[in-house]
Write an enzyme that holds these catalytic residues in place. Structure first.
Site, PDB file in Angstrom:
ATOM      1  CG  LEU A  97      -2.108  -0.885   1.329  1.00 38.40           C
ATOM      2  CD1 LEU A  97      -2.850  -0.654   2.647  1.00 38.40           C
ATOM      3  CD2 LEU A  97      -3.045  -0.702   0.147  1.00 38.40           C
ATOM      4  CG  ASP A  98       0.848   4.113  -3.157  1.00 37.16           C
ATOM      5  OD1 ASP A  98       1.657   3.222  -3.476  1.00 37.16           O
ATOM      6  OD2 ASP A  98       0.112   4.703  -3.968  1.00 37.16           O
ATOM      7  NE  ARG A  99       4.601   9.172   2.613  1.00 37.47           N
ATOM      8  CZ  ARG A  99       5.312  10.219   2.210  1.00 37.47           C
ATOM      9  NH1 ARG A  99       6.585  10.316   2.508  1.00 37.47           N
ATOM     10  NH2 ARG A  99       4.749  11.174   1.486  1.00 37.47           N
ATOM     11  CB  THR A 109      -2.946   4.125   0.400  1.00 36.32           C
ATOM     12  OG1 THR A 109      -2.695   4.842  -0.809  1.00 36.32           O
ATOM     13  CG2 THR A 109      -4.271   3.382   0.263  1.00 36.32           C
TER      14      THR A 109
END
Length: 235
Positions: free
Chosen positions: A64-66, A68
């Protein structure tokens, strides 16, 4: 948005699901899953207390993106992690649903975004992406869940798993995700940050059993926008 370390004072409180193979946690926005070239705190620093009697800490089975928030699956041991990695690597095996607040929004109430994606730069350290017909196929399904205040609340289901897929797809069609500093408009005056949340996972982990279905509550940093679009819950 509170700092990530404040949100992880007790990571056990963010545990959404647990069995012999997998844990699912509600990752806070603002905390990277894996270490990056600049170092700094990551989710890995907090996983030791989720061993629950096993000899090793669990490990993230996907990204997961930082910025998100939401559902993140962790393999509890090496065999479990390998099985989960195969599921996430196979297109369409894991059902993923994200909630996003976007600027403007699509005219249609539901549809499919079919735009190939490629890196913006040849630099292998760069994760920034662009829509490019010569790139890798990328497919996202969307459904409008509500509208209000110039925003649209979308449910996004990525069929493929390209880097920044949802963020690039929304931006390319003219409705960037609110607070996206790369593909949209950066938050102003310390605003609420990227309005993207991994709402749900469905993991077909066990043969002859229904998929494991897990939901993460709506995060605090998205509640104002969600409520403006008709969301009536608290989480």
């Amino acid at each position: 948005m509170p700092p990530a370390d404040a949100l992880l004072t007790d990571i056990g409180a963010r545990l959404l699901y647990r069995d012999a193979l997998v844990l699912v946690i509600d990752k806070p926005a603002g905390l990277p899953v894996h270490p990056g070239p600049k170092g700094g705190e990551t989710l890995t620093d907090h996983l030791e207390c989720l061993r629950f009697g096993l000899p090793r800490r669990p490990e993230a089975a996907h990204r997961l993106d930082r910025d998100t928030s939401g559902c993140l699956a962790l393999g509890r041991h090496a065999k479990a992690l390998a099985r989960l990695n195969k599921l996430f690597a196979a297109s369409g095996m894991v059902e993923k649903t994200y909630w996003a607040l976007v600027e403007g929004g699509p005219e249609a109430e539901a549809g499919v975004i079919d735009l190939a994606l490629a890196r913006r730069s040849d630099d292998p350290r760069s994760w920034w992406m662009k829509a490019d017909p010569a790139g890798d196929p990328a497919l996202t399904r969307f459904t409008v869940l509500g509208r209000g205040g110039g925003l649209t609340w979308l449910a996004l289901s990525p069929v493929t798993g390209r880097t920044h897929q949802l963020r690039v797809h929304c931006a390319a069609l003219g409705f960037p995700i609110l607070g996206d500093p790369i593909y949209g408009t950066a938050p102003r005056n310390g605003g609420p940050g990227l309005q993207l949340h991994a709402r749900a996972l469905a993991l077909p982990l066990y043969p002859k059993k229904p998929p494991i279905r897990v939901e993460a509550p709506a995060p605090a940093h998205m509640l104002v926008g969600l409520q403006a679009c008709g969301f009536g819950g608290l989480g």
